[in-house]
Design a protein around this motif. Structure first.
Motif, PDB file in Angstrom:
ATOM      1  N   CYS A  83       0.771  -1.210   0.109  1.00  0.00           N
ATOM      2  CA  CYS A  83       0.022   0.119   0.224  1.00  0.00           C
ATOM      3  C   CYS A  83       0.738   1.203  -0.392  1.00  0.00           C
ATOM      4  O   CYS A  83       1.729   0.900   1.216  1.00  0.00           O
ATOM      5  CB  CYS A  83      -0.122  -0.648   1.389  1.00  0.00           C
ATOM      6  SG  CYS A  83      -1.648   1.668   1.545  1.00  0.00           S
TER       7      CYS A  83
ATOM      8  N   GLY B 254       0.237   4.218   1.236  1.00  0.00           N
ATOM      9  CA  GLY B 254       0.320   4.371   2.182  1.00  0.00           C
ATOM     10  C   GLY B 254      -1.280   6.235   1.690  1.00  0.00           C
ATOM     11  O   GLY B 254      -1.503   6.914   2.846  1.00  0.00           O
ATOM     12  N   ALA B 255      -1.960   6.156   1.122  1.00  0.00           N
ATOM     13  CA  ALA B 255      -2.611   6.806   0.487  1.00  0.00           C
ATOM     14  C   ALA B 255      -2.836   8.492   0.107  1.00  0.00           C
ATOM     15  O   ALA B 255      -3.089   9.430  -0.621  1.00  0.00           O
ATOM     16  CB  ALA B 255      -4.477   6.058   1.355  1.00  0.00           C
ATOM     17  N   VAL B 256      -1.996   8.524   1.315  1.00  0.00           N
ATOM     18  CA  VAL B 256      -1.840   9.932   1.724  1.00  0.00           C
ATOM     19  C   VAL B 256       0.059  10.692   0.985  1.00  0.00           C
ATOM     20  O   VAL B 256       0.920   9.692   2.077  1.00  0.00           O
ATOM     21  CB  VAL B 256      -1.959  11.056   2.996  1.00  0.00           C
ATOM     22  CG1 VAL B 256      -4.128  11.257   2.198  1.00  0.00           C
ATOM     23  CG2 VAL B 256      -1.792  10.577   3.513  1.00  0.00           C
ATOM     24  N   TYR B 257      -0.142  11.189   0.413  1.00  0.00           N
ATOM     25  CA  TYR B 257       1.669  12.067   0.272  1.00  0.00           C
ATOM     26  C   TYR B 257       2.016  13.221   2.143  1.00  0.00           C
ATOM     27  O   TYR B 257       0.805  13.553   2.404  1.00  0.00           O
ATOM     28  CB  TYR B 257       2.465  12.815  -1.082  1.00  0.00           C
ATOM     29  CG  TYR B 257       3.465  13.284  -0.768  1.00  0.00           C
ATOM     30  CD1 TYR B 257       4.627  12.513  -1.130  1.00  0.00           C
ATOM     31  CD2 TYR B 257       3.359  14.563  -0.471  1.00  0.00           C
ATOM     32  CE1 TYR B 257       5.370  12.447  -1.379  1.00  0.00           C
ATOM     33  CE2 TYR B 257       5.768  15.097  -0.222  1.00  0.00           C
ATOM     34  CZ  TYR B 257       5.748  13.701  -1.210  1.00  0.00           C
ATOM     35  OH  TYR B 257       6.995  14.364  -0.926  1.00  0.00           O
ATOM     36  N   PRO B 258       2.820  12.315   2.425  1.00  0.00           N
ATOM     37  CA  PRO B 258       3.293  12.738   3.884  1.00  0.00           C
ATOM     38  C   PRO B 258       3.485  14.475   3.434  1.00  0.00           C
ATOM     39  O   PRO B 258       4.963  14.531   2.726  1.00  0.00           O
ATOM     40  CB  PRO B 258       4.673  12.205   4.097  1.00  0.00           C
ATOM     41  CG  PRO B 258       5.166  11.752   3.528  1.00  0.00           C
ATOM     42  CD  PRO B 258       3.848  11.541   2.237  1.00  0.00           C
ATOM     43  N   LEU B 259       2.562  15.422   4.378  1.00  0.00           N
ATOM     44  CA  LEU B 259       3.473  17.183   3.986  1.00  0.00           C
ATOM     45  C   LEU B 259       4.482  17.169   5.300  1.00  0.00           C
ATOM     46  O   LEU B 259       4.857  18.790   4.731  1.00  0.00           O
ATOM     47  CB  LEU B 259       1.838  17.649   3.816  1.00  0.00           C
ATOM     48  CG  LEU B 259       0.761  17.529   2.852  1.00  0.00           C
ATOM     49  CD1 LEU B 259      -0.420  18.045   2.920  1.00  0.00           C
ATOM     50  CD2 LEU B 259       1.087  17.706   1.655  1.00  0.00           C
ATOM     51  N   ALA B 260       4.927  16.747   6.185  1.00  0.00           N
ATOM     52  CA  ALA B 260       5.536  17.252   6.761  1.00  0.00           C
ATOM     53  C   ALA B 260       6.876  17.323   6.247  1.00  0.00           C
ATOM     54  O   ALA B 260       6.702  15.792   6.829  1.00  0.00           O
ATOM     55  CB  ALA B 260       5.527  16.634   8.397  1.00  0.00           C
TER      56      ALA B 260
ATOM     57  N   ALA C 290       6.804   8.056   6.231  1.00  0.00           N
ATOM     58  CA  ALA C 290       5.383   7.649   4.703  1.00  0.00           C
ATOM     59  C   ALA C 290       6.068   7.212   3.416  1.00  0.00           C
ATOM     60  O   ALA C 290       5.369   6.625   3.428  1.00  0.00           O
ATOM     61  CB  ALA C 290       4.947   8.305   5.261  1.00  0.00           C
TER      62      ALA C 290
ATOM     63  N   GLY D 290      -5.183   8.402  -5.886  1.00  0.00           N
ATOM     64  CA  GLY D 290      -4.517   8.411  -4.536  1.00  0.00           C
ATOM     65  C   GLY D 290      -3.149   7.905  -5.095  1.00  0.00           C
ATOM     66  O   GLY D 290      -2.315   8.445  -4.636  1.00  0.00           O
TER      67      GLY D 290
ATOM     68  N   ARG E  70       4.776  11.382  -6.851  1.00  0.00           N
ATOM     69  CA  ARG E  70       5.453  12.729  -5.499  1.00  0.00           C
ATOM     70  C   ARG E  70       6.831  11.581  -4.870  1.00  0.00           C
ATOM     71  O   ARG E  70       7.692  13.375  -4.427  1.00  0.00           O
ATOM     72  CB  ARG E  70       4.849  13.345  -4.895  1.00  0.00           C
ATOM     73  CG  ARG E  70       3.200  14.303  -4.962  1.00  0.00           C
ATOM     74  CD  ARG E  70       2.835  14.432  -4.448  1.00  0.00           C
ATOM     75  NE  ARG E  70       3.040  15.911  -3.731  1.00  0.00           N
ATOM     76  CZ  ARG E  70       2.651  16.739  -2.324  1.00  0.00           C
ATOM     77  NH1 ARG E  70       1.219  16.703  -2.222  1.00  0.00           N
ATOM     78  NH2 ARG E  70       3.472  17.847  -2.229  1.00  0.00           N
TER      79      ARG E  70
ATOM     80  N   LEU F 163      -5.936  15.103  -6.486  1.00  0.00           N
ATOM     81  CA  LEU F 163      -5.012  14.121  -6.386  1.00  0.00           C
ATOM     82  C   LEU F 163      -4.531  13.735  -7.965  1.00  0.00           C
ATOM     83  O   LEU F 163      -2.995  13.471  -7.947  1.00  0.00           O
ATOM     84  CB  LEU F 163      -5.558  12.737  -5.922  1.00  0.00           C
ATOM     85  CG  LEU F 163      -5.249  12.955  -4.750  1.00  0.00           C
ATOM     86  CD1 LEU F 163      -6.478  11.370  -4.079  1.00  0.00           C
ATOM     87  CD2 LEU F 163      -4.152  13.378  -3.513  1.00  0.00           C
TER      88      LEU F 163
ATOM     89  N   ALA G  40     -12.042  14.299  -0.023  1.00  0.00           N
ATOM     90  CA  ALA G  40     -11.150  13.793   0.357  1.00  0.00           C
ATOM     91  C   ALA G  40     -11.281  12.819   1.627  1.00  0.00           C
ATOM     92  O   ALA G  40     -12.280  12.244   2.049  1.00  0.00           O
ATOM     93  CB  ALA G  40     -10.049  13.675   0.189  1.00  0.00           C
ATOM     94  N   TYR G  41     -10.267  12.706   2.533  1.00  0.00           N
ATOM     95  CA  TYR G  41     -10.344  11.494   3.723  1.00  0.00           C
ATOM     96  C   TYR G  41     -11.490  12.400   4.472  1.00  0.00           C
ATOM     97  O   TYR G  41     -12.135  12.345   5.742  1.00  0.00           O
ATOM     98  CB  TYR G  41      -9.655  10.905   4.305  1.00  0.00           C
ATOM     99  CG  TYR G  41      -8.734  12.438   4.515  1.00  0.00           C
ATOM    100  CD1 TYR G  41      -9.004  13.830   5.633  1.00  0.00           C
ATOM    101  CD2 TYR G  41      -7.630  12.708   3.612  1.00  0.00           C
ATOM    102  CE1 TYR G  41      -8.578  14.305   5.869  1.00  0.00           C
ATOM    103  CE2 TYR G  41      -6.869  13.842   3.514  1.00  0.00           C
ATOM    104  CZ  TYR G  41      -7.061  14.670   4.543  1.00  0.00           C
ATOM    105  OH  TYR G  41      -6.177  15.893   4.534  1.00  0.00           O
TER     106      TYR G  41
ATOM    107  N   LEU H 261     -11.965   6.999  -3.314  1.00  0.00           N
ATOM    108  CA  LEU H 261     -12.487   7.793  -2.856  1.00  0.00           C
ATOM    109  C   LEU H 261     -13.994   9.034  -3.357  1.00  0.00           C
ATOM    110  O   LEU H 261     -14.609   9.428  -2.531  1.00  0.00           O
ATOM    111  CB  LEU H 261     -11.336   8.431  -1.989  1.00  0.00           C
ATOM    112  CG  LEU H 261     -11.473   9.528  -0.549  1.00  0.00           C
ATOM    113  CD1 LEU H 261     -12.889   8.785   0.564  1.00  0.00           C
ATOM    114  CD2 LEU H 261     -10.472   9.661  -0.132  1.00  0.00           C
TER     115      LEU H 261
END
Lengths: 132, 279
Positions: free
Chosen positions: B41, B43-49, B55, B79, B86, B151, B193-194, B228
């Motif tokens: 998987c 991870g479904a969302v790209y980590p923005l931190a 991630a 997604g 990215r 996305l 989205a989520y 989603l």
């Protein structure tokens, strides 16, 4: 609201800048982010106002706002910002500060079974990464 | 045309209809999609931190695996496409992050894989003209609202998928199938989205606005490439929301994968029956 130099140049704002990689004071409050935000209508503070709160060092107001959890990280604000401030990343930094203190927004064990059943995995994986 | 294929978590479960219609259509078009044996998987969302490197590990492994097979990586979930693309851009541009991931995963991948969305394969590698010639059941008269969401398009500097404010790939695809694309203002707006897992009633507002807009401009149905988005729009019960590959399968005559619509909240058959045979 009382402003002091300590508040405006606080440790907290520095931390948000460090996690997000964005300059809080780069924003000149034009409101373009709020104009395009799909969630703006249901937010208590519009996105540009959250940024203004940070500029004024209002840590607790910014962190207690539902606005940061209603942000869907869609990047519409970031892609249109004339100052190239990525507000999506700042919102994520605010959520991150709380999550790293163990303050989850959604408790995965309390989600209703019918929601778990109906939701696509993408929503669960993504949502729980953003909210817990 | 052979590619490594990354299904992602949802295409084997809640979006089986997406995966099945994509694979059947690809087979019909001579596009070989070989599922990566060791995919994980994304991870479904790209980590923005900026400091969240963990991630990135899973998408890094997938990218590295496809690259070691010498194949371009194809996915069709918006997604997965967003996260993989990215991550790839980050690895190629940021030697510090590349070094960390490389040391952790113990493979020296440097961001050289090509990440493609199935729509890009259809547009660039096959060509929409060639696709048009392969259509056996043109969807003449069907008004389809293309829904891009976020996305595929944003952030534009990483995604480089299409014009972020005025995209056209979905419209060209819909025309190639013989259907009519609906031009409506909400096609690139986010569906929420989520946020829908927060159970906040207000989280449904963006999806309702998109549906109202598509309806006002005369759409019979909406197409998307994101499970989603499909869920957030479909669950409102306003109009059929299909994966673009379901329309593709229909136009190519692969109707064996279009017999089961139990994963949809709004059954699209009454709408589709007027424009196509086999459903």
């Amino acid at each position: 609201m009382q402003l002091t130099a300590d508040k405006v140049r606080s440790e907290f704002v520095f931390r948000v800048e460090e996690i997000s990689g964005e300059k809080i004071h780069g924003c000149y409050q034009c409101g373009k982010c709020s104009a395009g935000c799909p969630m703006a209508e249901v937010m208590e503070y519009l996105p540009h106002r959250v940024l203004r709160l940070l500029q004024l060092g209002q840590e607790s107001v910014a962190l207690s706002s539902r606005t940061i959890w209603l942000c869907a990280a869609c990047h519409t604000c970031a892609s249109r910002c004339p100052r190239s401030v990525d507000l999506s990343r700042i919102m994520e930094a605010l959520r991150t500060v709380l999550l790293r203190e163990g303050k989850d927004f959604v408790n995965p064990t309390r989600l209703p079974p019918e929601l778990l059943e109906a939701m696509p995995q993408q929503a669960l994986v993504g949502g729980l990464r953003k909210y817990s | 045309m052979r590619y490594s294929y990354f299904p992602g978590c949802t295409l084997h479960t809640q979006a089986k209809n997406f995966g099945a219609s994509a694979l059947a259509s690809a087979r019909e078009l001579g596009i070989e999609l070989v599922e990566l044996p060791d995919w994980q998987c994304c991870g479904a969302v790209y980590p923005l931190a900026s400091d969240n490197h963990m991630a990135l590990v899973s998408p890094y492994r997938t990218l590295s695996s496809a690259h070691s097979r010498g194949e371009d990586l194809v996915t069709m979930c918006s997604g997965c496409y967003n996260v993989l693309k990215r991550t790839n851009v980050r690895v190629a541009k940021d030697p510090d992050v590349q070094g960390k991931l490389s040391a952790f995963v113990e493979t020296d991948y440097r961001g050289d894989a090509r990440v493609l969305h199935l729509l890009e394969v259809l547009k660039t590698d096959l060509g929409f003209e060639a696709l048009k010639e392969r259509v056996t059941r043109p969807l003449t008269g069907l008004s389809v609202a293309p829904y891009y969401g976020c996305l595929l398009l944003r952030p534009p500097e990483d995604m480089q998928f299409d014009d972020a404010e005025s995209p056209s790939i979905f419209e060209d695809f819909i025309r190639a199938l013989g259907a009519t694309p609906v031009d409506y203002p909400y096609r690139t707006e986010c569906c929420g989205a989520y946020v829908s897992i927060s159970e906040d009633e207000r989280s449904g507002e963006p999806a309702r606005a998109i549906l109202r807009s598509a309806g006002r401009y005369g759409a019979h149905c909406i197409v998307t490439s994101c499970p989603l988005c499909q869920y957030n729009l479909d669950v409102k019960g306003q109009m059929p929301v299909l994966y673009f590959t379901q329309l593709l399968a229909l136009a190519l005559g692969c109707t064996e994968v279009l017999q089961d619509f139990s994963l949809h909240h709004v059954d699209p058959r009454p709408v589709l029956a007027g424009f196509a045979n086999g459903v």
